[in-house]
Design an enzyme around this catalytic site. Structure first.
Site, PDB file in Angstrom:
ATOM      1  N   GLY B  43       0.862  -1.177   0.000  1.00  0.00           N
ATOM      2  CA  GLY B  43       0.000   0.000   0.000  1.00  0.00           C
ATOM      3  C   GLY B  43       0.893   1.220   0.000  1.00  0.00           C
ATOM      4  O   GLY B  43       2.003   1.178   0.514  1.00  0.00           O
ATOM      5  N   THR B  44       0.427   2.330  -0.578  1.00  0.00           N
ATOM      6  CA  THR B  44       1.327   3.467  -0.730  1.00  0.00           C
ATOM      7  C   THR B  44       0.977   4.661   0.140  1.00  0.00           C
ATOM      8  O   THR B  44       1.323   4.623   1.318  1.00  0.00           O
ATOM      9  CB  THR B  44       1.489   3.801  -2.217  1.00  0.00           C
ATOM     10  N   THR B  45       0.308   5.675  -0.370  1.00  0.00           N
ATOM     11  CA  THR B  45       0.303   6.946   0.364  1.00  0.00           C
ATOM     12  C   THR B  45      -0.912   7.144   1.277  1.00  0.00           C
ATOM     13  O   THR B  45      -2.052   6.949   0.847  1.00  0.00           O
ATOM     14  CB  THR B  45       0.363   8.109  -0.642  1.00  0.00           C
ATOM     15  N   ALA B 218       3.685   5.171  -7.637  1.00  0.00           N
ATOM     16  CA  ALA B 218       2.999   4.156  -6.832  1.00  0.00           C
ATOM     17  C   ALA B 218       1.726   4.690  -6.179  1.00  0.00           C
ATOM     18  O   ALA B 218       0.989   3.932  -5.556  1.00  0.00           O
ATOM     19  CB  ALA B 218       3.938   3.614  -5.756  1.00  0.00           C
TER      20      ALA B 218
END
Lengths: 227, 266
Positions: B43-45, B218
């Site tokens: 998972g990114t931001t 991403a």
């Protein structure tokens, strides 16, 4: 080597049952009953912090009478069972029947194998979903399970209270009517119960996931006063 | 399953995490190091910011496996209980599992004890769970959540951040982490004011993710073609509320318009 006295198994079971029954009868009673929108639990309990009624899971509640430490241990075990089952499988897989069976097995095991039976009676309630009826499982000190159809009375002078309450019970009545009838059935020997002597909880669908709700004193007073 | 009754000496108390450990439901960390574990979605931001009457949390919807998109609609912001939320960045599998365990942990405590944990108590519980995940983190499966909620004692929203080792830090204004975290933080820094109201904070959170998606491959931006918008949660004294997609779509349209007016070269 000394030999223990022979005691007939019938006598042993009877002694244990008498012992447990005496302990339970000393406590104050509670009533669990269906009403139009769910299930109402009403207990005579002067303590504000030592609860007899508790939430187990999204649609399951617990009520216990007898020795506080013993039914509280069962209450916590029920929460643990339900939460682990819901975590390992899914929330929808947790049901009251499975839990009632586990309680029955445990109480039966203690009754026959331990030095002292548990001096408790418990009620496991599940709120019905959609067209399903709500379930009330009344479990006795020796592990007997009774699947009650409309209402259940535990502890104290439960037979007399049950007779009084049975005469008032109506299918599909409102929570106010159910509460007023429960309070009048629980009031014995001319001693009328007041709001401060009561612990009340309701299982009902409100759209939220968790359906258990404690009814605060102010609301009990309002419900009892209206009509 | 037998009824989980314990001896007085080995009773797990109100902790669900301790209970599942006793019952053997938590897998042991692999004994051998599997360094550079491949093919695990990340998972990114994620971002969180305080405003005058609560906190706002937000997360984009993309999960990546190396340079590939693993999932376009993953959710990274969850309710922890009625008054708090948790957002996750890092290895998606263990992170989602940690959130599930954390949610049960809080509800379990409430039912067993008959009272709610304080916000500080909840934040510390999450730190312990991250610390327990350290062996997995050493092998590339780090989980770095953000925790935020309404503190009923102090009557304000509060934000807590964590490191992979379980270190817990309180942020006074805002924070963002994950691959696009730096860009999101920069955007929030420029637009932040402690007197913001909730709608302004929601708009700023969406903008932070929008700008992060411009710079970080991403991080997923709003996707009006597929109808995918970030998950944004607003938490205040009335509890946790997930912001409707229709509201986010309006903000996303306005941001796209703003980008166009800039000349769209940057």
């Amino acid at each position: 080597m000394s030999m223990p006295f022979y005691v007939a198994p019938e006598q042993m079971m009877k002694d244990r049952a008498d012992y447990a029954r005496k302990g339970i009868a000393r406590g104050r009673a509670l009533i669990g009953t269906r009403f139009g929108g769910g299930v109402l639990l009403c207990a005579e309990n002067p303590s504000k912090s030592l609860h007899k009624l508790s939430e187990i899971y999204d649609r399951i509640a617990f009520a216990g009478v007898g020795k506080y430490n013993e039914f509280d241990q069962l209450r916590v075990a029920g929460i643990r069972h339900a939460d682990t089952k819901g975590y390992a499988y899914s929330r929808g897989d947790v049901d009251a029947r499975g839990l009632a069976n586990l309680y029955a097995q445990y109480l039966g095991q203690v009754f026959t194998h331990e030095v002292k039976p548990l001096e408790v009676e418990i009620l496991v309630v599940e709120l019905g979903e959609g067209s399903q009826e709500s379930q009330l499982y009344h479990i006795l000190y020796d592990g007997t399970v009774v699947d009650e159809s409309n209402f259940s009375v535990l502890g104290g002078d439960s037979e007399a209270i049950g007779d009084r309450f049975g005469e008032m019970y109506r299918e599909g009545w409102s929570s106010e009517e159910a509460l007023r009838s429960a309070v009048s059935a629980l009031s014995t020997n001319g001693h009328t119960l007041e709001v401060k002597d009561l612990e009340v909880a309701i299982l009902e669908d409100t759209g939220a996931r968790r359906s258990f709700r404690r009814v605060p004193a102010a609301e009990i007073a309002r419900l009892m006063g209206s009509g | 399953m037998a009824l989980p009754i314990f001896d007085v000496a080995s009773d797990p108390g109100p902790s669900f995490f301790e209970l599942v450990k006793r019952l053997g439901l938590v897998p042991d960390a692999p004994a051998t190091a599997a360094a550079g574990l491949q093919g695990v979605p990340h998972g990114t931001t994620i971002a969180a910011l305080r405003h005058a009457s609560g906190v706002v949390m937000a997360g984009d919807r993309r999960a990546t496996e190396g340079n590939l998109i693993a999932n376009r609609t993953i959710e990274k912001v969850f309710p922890a209980d009625r008054l708090s939320g948790v957002a996750i960045a890092g290895a998606a599998g263990p992170a989602v599992e940690m959130v599930r365990l954390f949610q049960v942990q809080l509800e379990h405590y409430e039912k067993v004890e008959g009272s709610l944990l304080s916000l500080e108590g909840k934040a510390n519980q999450l730190a312990q769970m991250i610390r327990a995940n350290l062996p997995m983190a050493m092998q590339g499966l780090a989980v770095v959540p953000l925790f935020a909620g309404w503190d009923t004692e102090q009557e304000q929203g509060r934000i807590f951040t964590y490191d992979v080792a379980g270190g817990r830090y309180e942020e006074v204004a805002y924070y963002a982490t994950g691959s696009g975290g730096r860009d999101a933080r920069a955007t929030i820094k420029l637009g932040f004011s402690p007197e913001m109201n909730e709608p302004e904070a929601i708009r700023l959170a969406v903008k932070a993710l929008f700008e992060a998606a411009q710079e970080d491959s991403a991080t997923g931006g709003p996707d009006p073609v597929r109808g995918i918008y970030p998950v944004v949660a607003a938490i205040g004294p009335d509890g946790y509320r997930r912001v409707e997609d229709s509201e986010l779509a309006e903000i996303a349209t306005a941001l796209t318009e703003e980008l166009r007016s800039r000349g769209a070269r940057q």
